[in-house]
Design a protein around this motif. Structure first.
Motif, PDB file in Angstrom:
ATOM      1  N   LEU A 104       8.950  58.655  49.970  1.00 59.39           N
ATOM      2  CA  LEU A 104      10.134  57.923  50.407  1.00 59.39           C
ATOM      3  C   LEU A 104      10.373  56.682  49.553  1.00 59.39           C
ATOM      4  N   ALA A 105       9.293  56.040  49.112  1.00 63.81           N
ATOM      5  CA  ALA A 105       9.463  54.876  48.243  1.00 63.81           C
ATOM      6  C   ALA A 105       9.938  55.284  46.855  1.00 63.81           C
ATOM      7  N   TYR A 108      16.580  56.030  58.878  1.00 59.22           N
ATOM      8  CA  TYR A 108      16.581  55.267  57.630  1.00 59.22           C
ATOM      9  C   TYR A 108      17.772  54.316  57.566  1.00 59.22           C
ATOM     10  N   PRO A 145      14.076  57.013  47.841  1.00 54.11           N
ATOM     11  CA  PRO A 145      14.455  56.619  49.204  1.00 54.11           C
ATOM     12  C   PRO A 145      15.720  57.303  49.711  1.00 54.11           C
TER      13      PRO A 145
END
Length: 224
Positions: free
Chosen positions: A98-99, A143, A102
């Motif tokens: 996810l980093a 998110y 993203p």
């Protein structure tokens, strides 16, 4: 009453364990969807997920046992330690994905999250596909709740276009007018452009002996 509390405690424990062991599935789904979105091999993503569970947690546990004393009393059982190691490893892996991507991660889940179904259109496949996309939308909503659009606060809604329906107007009116309208010849004053239909007779009747070069074709057209 004590039995009821024990049942509730066991239910909570097994629910937590089930959620923890679903993290590898979520990691494989995310990695494989990113691979499918980028036209890469999904098999490598699946193999990487298998390495994260159960291979890597078990290797971690075996290494810890080899360093520690077997006679030392342990508070946690072997299954509890494996569960916690699985949670830590896969949580770090998902956080890293996810980093790294993203926004693209949620786009990949929402568009290629059903890659494993292929072209299946049967009712069970459609049901699975709907649930996968529903889960992807839920994850994207989480998110977006923590990553607000920085320009959203400047939008007061005044510049948005509000369409006004016209009930008495035929939506295909413009298309009908285009179909029925007769083609109009171009407004030409130099007498050069071909105003008829089809290929110009000069071009249609060009002999093959002229089609030897661009210069000869040009001279033929000018002379005619």
């Amino acid at each position: 009453m004590a039995i009821l509390f024990q049942l509730i405690g066991r239910l909570i424990k097994w629910t937590a364990i089930a959620i923890i062991y679903l993290t590898p599935v979520l990691g494989i789904w995310l990695a494989s969807s990113l691979a499918a979105y980028n036209n890469r091999s999904t098999s490598l993503a699946v193999l990487a997920g298998v390495f994260l569970f159960p291979i890597l947690p078990m290797l971690w546990e075996l290494r810890a046992q080899s360093k520690g004393s077997r006679s030392k009393e342990r508070i946690l059982t072997w299954g509890d330690r494996l569960t916690l190691r699985t949670l830590v490893i896969n949580f770090v892996a998902i956080a890293a994905l996810l980093a790294w991507q993203p926004r693209l991660s949620f786009v990949a889940l929402s568009t290629r999250g059903d890659w494993m179904l292929g072209d299946l259109q049967e009712q069970p496949a459609q049901l699975i596909r709907q649930n996968l996309f529903r889960l992807a939308n839920g994850l994207e909503g989480m998110y977006l709740s923590f990553n607000k659009n920085p320009f959203e606060r400047y939008d007061d809604g005044s510049s948005k276009v509000q369409p006004q329906p016209q009930a008495d107007r035929d939506p295909f009116e413009n298309l009908k007018q285009q179909d029925t309208a007769k083609p109009q010849p171009p407004n030409n004053t130099n007498g050069w452009a071909w105003q008829g239909m089809g290929i110009h007779p000069v071009i249609a009747n060009m002999p093959s002996s002229v089609e030897t070069s661009i210069a000869s074709v040009t001279q033929y057209i000018i002379s005619n």
